[in-house]
Enzyme design. Structure first.
Site, PDB file in Angstrom:
ATOM      1  N   HIS A   1     -11.622   1.022   1.243  1.00 14.48           N
ATOM      2  CA  HIS A   1     -10.234   0.696   0.897  1.00 14.48           C
ATOM      3  C   HIS A   1      -9.452   0.167   2.085  1.00 14.48           C
ATOM      4  O   HIS A   1      -8.277  -0.191   1.955  1.00 14.48           O
ATOM      5  CB  HIS A   1      -9.537   1.904   0.293  1.00 14.48           C
TER       6      HIS A   1
ATOM      7  N   HIS B   1       0.859  -1.185   0.000  1.00 16.31           N
ATOM      8  CA  HIS B   1       0.000   0.000   0.000  1.00 16.31           C
ATOM      9  C   HIS B   1       0.893   1.232   0.000  1.00 16.31           C
ATOM     10  O   HIS B   1       1.554   1.546   0.996  1.00 16.31           O
ATOM     11  CB  HIS B   1      -0.912   0.007   1.232  1.00 16.31           C
TER      12      HIS B   1
END
Length: 571
Positions: free
Chosen positions: A483, A285
């Site tokens: 998310h 990420h």
């Protein structure tokens, strides 16, 4: 840039009350002078500063006169002081909203396929939804979402289950607008997203997490390889930030995490992208690092928070830089994954790169700045190293793209009165048609690009989900999904709680699931404490009950890499 010396006259306001605004003199670039002026004028202990649109200004911003501060000076705007509370706007500040929602733009003949005269969007009712039943959502986040819904041209404003307050604009949200796009609804982390890699590491019975954790070093330092050759192979222009940030994870909630497959719930969907339940997987990420911030700062310096008219020269310029950041961020995630795995394998070079070491999937050869930009930045380009790993997915959480939306009709309540938009039923007429809108995602994964990984906080399970293929159901979520877990505590609160219990730090490097956390920045360790995040199980449950997703598999963390102590540029 270096600030000029001497006193400067500024407008100073108090958070929550515009009528108390004062004109004061402060030492230019002197942060303490600004806080003292606010404390004295409003009889509070001023500790935080914002601009009048809710963007927080840090001590470093004020001292170095970054673009957000320069924009206030040039516009003769206002610095807003707070006693530590988040920005809540002003009572009775309707006169300022027109400046905030006004779209700007100039048109040059032939400058864009969209550069035909673009009228101001006609007023239309906005559909507002917050998709939470079990997930906790703060009132301030909903308030920010309503403010987004009031912007010119906005047709849809949708909060995901992980919705939480941001710097003036909510995170975990989706906004769709007609005729105008808003860079601040994307934010500074343009192109930030999630990559999932199936690693070439050995089967689960021979995992060595303790030894691997010791070998993982240096991912916060700029890559020593040939960044120009790498970016050229990816078809990406070089930037001034590449030397120190390319191949680095960054701070905040960014991470790289080695995981094992805990449970497979849909064997067929699990097998399709080539996943292997016997091998560790690596979600990464991260985003565009300093490049994204530079793009937003340049917009803010010229236009503050105003939107850009569709097809204008300014919009075309922003979108070109936006697309560059999206591609750079994807290439960055690919390089992070390669560097991570290189630390753990003896047969992969750590800091070398040759063009032959990279393969580009078909997805990467498409032009993300295509004429219609439909779905363009939802699914990031895929850059794949030939290191034995396999990229399963690479999706973008922060972007603006054009896509069709079905028209919805807001229905009156059963009592015949009109309720607030988020409390009213909407219907999609069978013959209602569709409109092509600008879809802004700020902390939201796409639901129209295949499977998505939704991570929990560190030490929590992550979920691989399959979005629904039913378009009307996809639209309920604005063609988007949560998310991640979403913050429950502001970073300041988490940091304060951590510093009050210094002995807590050593207990945070091993999680309740037995995974190891590499985070040698103590402040960041406190800010990212698991309790600061919502429960990921509740987030997933809300998505499943809304029929937006089904769960493919569950992943268990082994090693979470945030930052080592010696570094450049991890803040």
């Amino acid at each position: 840039m270096d600030s000029q010396k001497g006193k400067v006259t500024v407008n100073l306001g108090k958070n929550g009350n515009l009528k108390d605004a004062r004109v004061v003199q402060v030492e230019r670039g002197d942060w303490i002078s600004l806080l003292k002026a606010g404390s004295n004028k409003f009889r509070i202990k001023a500790t935080r500063v914002f601009d009048s649109f809710g963007n927080e200004i840090t001590a470093s911003d004020f001292q170095q006169e970054t673009p957000i501060v320069t924009a206030v000076y040039r516009a003769k705007g206002m610095f807003v002081v707070s006693d530590g509370a988040d920005f809540v706007g002003f009572k009775g500040a309707n006169e300022r909203r027109s400046a905030r929602t006004e779209a700007v733009g100039t048109f040059t003949t032939g400058s864009s396929e969209l550069a035909a005269a673009s009228p101001e969007p006609a007023a239309a009712e906005c559909v507002v939804r917050v998709l939470c039943a079990k997930s906790f959502v703060e009132e301030e986040a909903v308030k920010q979402l309503r403010q987004v819904a009031a912007l010119s041209g906005v047709r849809f404003a949708i909060g995901m289950p992980d919705l939480h307050p941001g710097k003036g604009f909510p995170i975990g949200s989706v906004c769709a607008s007609a005729g105008v796009l808003y860079p601040h609804l994307v934010g500074e982390d343009i192109g930030c997203g999630m990559r999932l890699v199936c690693t070439p590491l050995k089967a689960r019975g021979t995992l060595r997490p303790d030894k691997w954790a010791q070998r993982l070093q240096g991912l916060e330092r700029g890559w020593d390889g040939d960044s120009r050759a790498y970016l050229a192979a990816c078809g990406i222009d070089v930037t001034e930030f590449d030397e120190h940030t390319l191949g680095t994870i960054g701070g905040g909630n960014h991470f790289a995490e080695l995981q094992t497959v805990e449970e497979v719930r849909d064997a067929d969907a699990f097998a399709r992208p080539g996943l292997d339940a016997e091998r560790p997987h690596l979600p990464v990420h991260s985003g565009p690092r300093a490049l994204g911030r530079d793009i937003l700062w340049k917009h803010t310096e010229r236009f503050n928070n105003r939107g850009l008219k569709e097809g204008s020269d300014e919009a075309v310029d922003y979108l070109a830089r936006h697309d560059h950041a999206v591609r750079w961020a994807s290439a960055n995630r690919s390089l992070i994954a390669h560097r991570f795995l290189s630390c753990l394998t003896s047969d992969a070079p750590v800091d070398e790169f040759g063009v032959e070491g990279l393969s580009l999937s078909e997805a990467s050869t498409a032009d993300p700045a295509g004429a219609d930009r439909l779905h363009a930045a939802s699914n990031a380009p895929v850059f794949q190293f030939n290191d034995g790993s396999q990229c399963v997915l690479d999706v973008c959480h922060n972007s603006v793209v054009r896509r069709p939306f079905l028209r919805e009709r807001l229905e009156p309540s059963s009592a015949g009165t009109l309720e607030p938009p988020e409390d009213r039923r909407t219907t999609i007429p069978a013959d209602g048609g569709s409109d092509t809108l600008w879809l802004h995602r700020k902390g939201a994964a796409p639901s129209d690009c295949g499977p998505v990984v939704i991570p929990g906080s560190r030490g929590a399970f992550s979920y691989l989900v399959q979005p629904t293929s039913i378009e009307a159901t996809q639209q309920v979520g604005g063609y988007s999904l949560a998310h991640g877990a979403g913050r429950k505590w502001a970073r300041g609160k988490a940091l304060q709680a951590g510093k009050a219990n210094e002995k807590l730090a050593s207990s945070l490097i091993t999680t309740s699931l037995g995974s190891h956390v590499i985070c040698e920045d103590k402040d960041l360790l406190y800010e990212e404490v698991p309790e600061a995040y919502k429960e990921i199980d509740a987030i997933i449950s809300d998505l499943v009950e809304s029929q937006l997703v089904s769960v493919i598999a569950v992943f268990r963390p082994l090693i979470t890499y945030k930052v080592r102590a010696v570094s450049y540029g991890h803040k």
